[in-house]
Design a protein around this motif. Structure first.
Motif, PDB file in Angstrom:
ATOM      1  N   LEU A   1      34.692  43.556  33.139  1.00 24.33           N
ATOM      2  CA  LEU A   1      35.804  44.358  33.663  1.00 24.33           C
ATOM      3  C   LEU A   1      37.016  44.300  32.731  1.00 24.33           C
ATOM      4  O   LEU A   1      37.667  45.319  32.482  1.00 24.33           O
ATOM      5  N   LEU A   2      37.305  43.124  32.207  1.00 16.33           N
ATOM      6  CA  LEU A   2      38.435  42.985  31.286  1.00 16.33           C
ATOM      7  C   LEU A   2      38.193  43.746  29.987  1.00 16.33           C
ATOM      8  O   LEU A   2      39.091  44.402  29.463  1.00 16.33           O
ATOM      9  N   ARG A   3      36.969  43.662  29.473  1.00 12.70           N
ATOM     10  CA  ARG A   3      36.623  44.366  28.230  1.00 12.70           C
ATOM     11  C   ARG A   3      36.779  45.872  28.404  1.00 12.70           C
ATOM     12  O   ARG A   3      37.294  46.561  27.522  1.00 12.70           O
ATOM     13  N   GLN A   4      36.371  46.391  29.566  1.00  9.93           N
ATOM     14  CA  GLN A   4      36.531  47.820  29.846  1.00  9.93           C
ATOM     15  C   GLN A   4      37.994  48.234  29.865  1.00  9.93           C
ATOM     16  O   GLN A   4      38.306  49.394  29.630  1.00  9.93           O
ATOM     17  N   ARG A   5      38.874  47.283  30.138  1.00 17.08           N
ATOM     18  CA  ARG A   5      40.315  47.558  30.176  1.00 17.08           C
ATOM     19  C   ARG A   5      41.006  47.251  28.852  1.00 17.08           C
ATOM     20  O   ARG A   5      42.224  47.197  28.785  1.00 17.08           O
ATOM     21  N   GLY A   6      40.205  47.004  27.811  1.00 20.92           N
ATOM     22  CA  GLY A   6      40.766  46.840  26.478  1.00 20.92           C
ATOM     23  C   GLY A   6      41.133  45.428  26.056  1.00 20.92           C
ATOM     24  O   GLY A   6      41.767  45.238  25.019  1.00 20.92           O
ATOM     25  N   TRP A   7      40.733  44.421  26.823  1.00 20.83           N
ATOM     26  CA  TRP A   7      41.021  43.039  26.445  1.00 20.83           C
ATOM     27  C   TRP A   7      40.006  42.558  25.416  1.00 20.83           C
ATOM     28  O   TRP A   7      38.855  43.007  25.400  1.00 20.83           O
ATOM     29  N   ARG A   8      40.427  41.624  24.578  1.00 21.59           N
ATOM     30  CA  ARG A   8      39.576  41.030  23.538  1.00 21.59           C
ATOM     31  C   ARG A   8      39.372  39.554  23.883  1.00 21.59           C
ATOM     32  O   ARG A   8      40.323  38.831  24.179  1.00 21.59           O
ATOM     33  N   LEU A   9      38.137  39.098  23.850  1.00 20.43           N
ATOM     34  CA  LEU A   9      37.810  37.717  24.199  1.00 20.43           C
ATOM     35  C   LEU A   9      38.194  36.773  23.060  1.00 20.43           C
ATOM     36  O   LEU A   9      37.771  36.954  21.924  1.00 20.43           O
ATOM     37  N   LEU A  10      38.996  35.768  23.382  1.00 17.56           N
ATOM     38  CA  LEU A  10      39.361  34.734  22.414  1.00 17.56           C
ATOM     39  C   LEU A  10      38.546  33.465  22.636  1.00 17.56           C
ATOM     40  O   LEU A  10      38.127  32.823  21.685  1.00 17.56           O
ATOM     41  N   SER A  11      38.341  33.107  23.898  1.00 20.65           N
ATOM     42  CA  SER A  11      37.563  31.905  24.230  1.00 20.65           C
ATOM     43  C   SER A  11      36.904  32.081  25.588  1.00 20.65           C
ATOM     44  O   SER A  11      37.467  32.709  26.482  1.00 20.65           O
ATOM     45  N   SER A  12      35.735  31.486  25.716  1.00 18.46           N
ATOM     46  CA  SER A  12      35.002  31.488  26.968  1.00 18.46           C
ATOM     47  C   SER A  12      34.462  30.089  27.206  1.00 18.46           C
ATOM     48  O   SER A  12      33.866  29.492  26.302  1.00 18.46           O
ATOM     49  N   ARG A  13      34.698  29.568  28.400  1.00 21.15           N
ATOM     50  CA  ARG A  13      34.254  28.208  28.750  1.00 21.15           C
ATOM     51  C   ARG A  13      34.729  27.172  27.726  1.00 21.15           C
ATOM     52  O   ARG A  13      33.977  26.287  27.340  1.00 21.15           O
TER      53      ARG A  13
ATOM     54  N   VAL B   1      39.841  33.197  28.049  1.00 21.08           N
ATOM     55  CA  VAL B   1      41.138  33.449  27.433  1.00 21.08           C
ATOM     56  C   VAL B   1      40.970  34.753  26.672  1.00 21.08           C
ATOM     57  O   VAL B   1      40.112  34.861  25.792  1.00 21.08           O
ATOM     58  N   VAL B   2      41.756  35.759  27.065  1.00 27.75           N
ATOM     59  CA  VAL B   2      41.642  37.089  26.481  1.00 27.75           C
ATOM     60  C   VAL B   2      43.009  37.569  26.018  1.00 27.75           C
ATOM     61  O   VAL B   2      44.040  37.031  26.428  1.00 27.75           O
ATOM     62  N   ALA B   3      42.991  38.582  25.145  1.00 27.64           N
ATOM     63  CA  ALA B   3      44.252  39.067  24.585  1.00 27.64           C
ATOM     64  C   ALA B   3      44.227  40.574  24.417  1.00 27.64           C
ATOM     65  O   ALA B   3      43.174  41.189  24.265  1.00 27.64           O
ATOM     66  N   LYS B   4      45.414  41.134  24.470  1.00 24.13           N
ATOM     67  CA  LYS B   4      45.727  42.492  24.048  1.00 24.13           C
ATOM     68  C   LYS B   4      46.884  42.317  23.076  1.00 24.13           C
ATOM     69  O   LYS B   4      47.515  41.257  23.044  1.00 24.13           O
ATOM     70  N   PRO B   5      47.196  43.325  22.281  1.00 25.47           N
ATOM     71  CA  PRO B   5      48.311  43.163  21.348  1.00 25.47           C
ATOM     72  C   PRO B   5      49.584  42.689  22.063  1.00 25.47           C
ATOM     73  O   PRO B   5      50.055  43.325  23.003  1.00 25.47           O
ATOM     74  N   GLY B   6      50.061  41.522  21.645  1.00 20.33           N
ATOM     75  CA  GLY B   6      51.289  40.971  22.195  1.00 20.33           C
ATOM     76  C   GLY B   6      51.173  40.345  23.569  1.00 20.33           C
ATOM     77  O   GLY B   6      52.171  39.979  24.172  1.00 20.33           O
ATOM     78  N   ARG B   7      49.945  40.191  24.091  1.00 22.95           N
ATOM     79  CA  ARG B   7      49.729  39.631  25.439  1.00 22.95           C
ATOM     80  C   ARG B   7      48.572  38.653  25.427  1.00 22.95           C
ATOM     81  O   ARG B   7      47.578  38.850  24.726  1.00 22.95           O
ATOM     82  N   LEU B   8      48.694  37.627  26.242  1.00 21.79           N
ATOM     83  CA  LEU B   8      47.659  36.612  26.385  1.00 21.79           C
ATOM     84  C   LEU B   8      47.382  36.439  27.873  1.00 21.79           C
ATOM     85  O   LEU B   8      48.310  36.393  28.682  1.00 21.79           O
ATOM     86  N   LEU B   9      46.101  36.357  28.238  1.00 26.80           N
ATOM     87  CA  LEU B   9      45.712  36.232  29.633  1.00 26.80           C
ATOM     88  C   LEU B   9      44.725  35.088  29.780  1.00 26.80           C
ATOM     89  O   LEU B   9      43.693  35.058  29.096  1.00 26.80           O
ATOM     90  N   LEU B  10      45.047  34.143  30.656  1.00 29.94           N
ATOM     91  CA  LEU B  10      44.133  33.061  31.016  1.00 29.94           C
ATOM     92  C   LEU B  10      43.533  33.424  32.365  1.00 29.94           C
ATOM     93  O   LEU B  10      44.270  33.712  33.317  1.00 29.94           O
ATOM     94  N   VAL B  11      42.200  33.432  32.444  1.00 29.23           N
ATOM     95  CA  VAL B  11      41.509  33.829  33.668  1.00 29.23           C
ATOM     96  C   VAL B  11      40.691  32.659  34.187  1.00 29.23           C
ATOM     97  O   VAL B  11      39.784  32.172  33.509  1.00 29.23           O
ATOM     98  N   GLU B  12      41.016  32.217  35.384  1.00 23.89           N
ATOM     99  CA  GLU B  12      40.215  31.232  36.101  1.00 23.89           C
ATOM    100  C   GLU B  12      39.297  32.027  37.018  1.00 23.89           C
ATOM    101  O   GLU B  12      39.768  32.852  37.817  1.00 23.89           O
ATOM    102  N   VAL B  13      37.991  31.813  36.898  1.00 23.88           N
ATOM    103  CA  VAL B  13      37.018  32.602  37.655  1.00 23.88           C
ATOM    104  C   VAL B  13      36.434  31.749  38.773  1.00 23.88           C
ATOM    105  O   VAL B  13      35.999  30.618  38.542  1.00 23.88           O
ATOM    106  N   LYS B  14      36.425  32.303  39.978  1.00 24.07           N
ATOM    107  CA  LYS B  14      35.819  31.650  41.134  1.00 24.07           C
ATOM    108  C   LYS B  14      34.778  32.593  41.713  1.00 24.07           C
ATOM    109  O   LYS B  14      35.097  33.691  42.181  1.00 24.07           O
TER     110      LYS B  14
END
Length: 136
Positions: A27-39, A50-63
């Motif tokens: 879902l994040l990839r479809q919205r243009g995010w780039r994966l920096l780290s997984s697990r 941990v995903v990024a877009k230009p100038g933005r960083l997003l940490l996602v905790e998945v449950k």
């Protein structure tokens, strides 16, 4: 080399979590995010995505949950102790990726219904992890 019963049980129990993380990542990839780290792991804990877009960083905790139990699809698992571990792990990650420290950070939780449960992924914005660190 064969796996022990404990290793097999651990790998089977990790499958729903991995599935939930993959669903959130798609879902994040479809919205243009780039994966920096997984697990990503350190002594303080694990960062699911941990995903990024230009100038933005997003940490996602998945449950991922099969049903809405006493923890409300995983919301109750995001208490102060968990947030403190996330903050410490994030600090370790940023130490390894200092180029990302300059970007604004947002922390969210993806509540992913596991099969056979259907439904959309729910996204919850978490308050700043800096407040969770506090003093021990």
């Amino acid at each position: 080399m064969t796996q022990s019963r404990t290793q097999r049980a651990r790998s089977r129990s990790a499958l729903p979590g991995a599935w939930a993380e993959q669903r959130a990542w798609r879902l994040l990839r479809q919205r243009g995010w780039r994966l920096l780290s997984s697990r990503w792991r350190c002594r303080w804990g694990e960062l699911d995505l941990v995903v990024a877009k230009p100038g933005r960083l997003l940490l996602v905790e998945v449950k991922g949950r099969r049903r809405c139990g006493a923890d409300g699809w995983g919301v109750a698992a995001l208490g102060v102790v968990k947030r403190r571990r996330l903050a410490r792990a994030l600090n370790c990650w940023l130490a390894e990726h200092p180029e990302q420290a300059q970007h604004p950070l947002e922390v969210v939780c993806a509540l992913v219904p596991l099969p056979p449960t259907g439904g959309a992924v729910r996204w919850l914005r978490l308050e700043s992890l800096a407040a969770a660190q506090g003093d021990d």
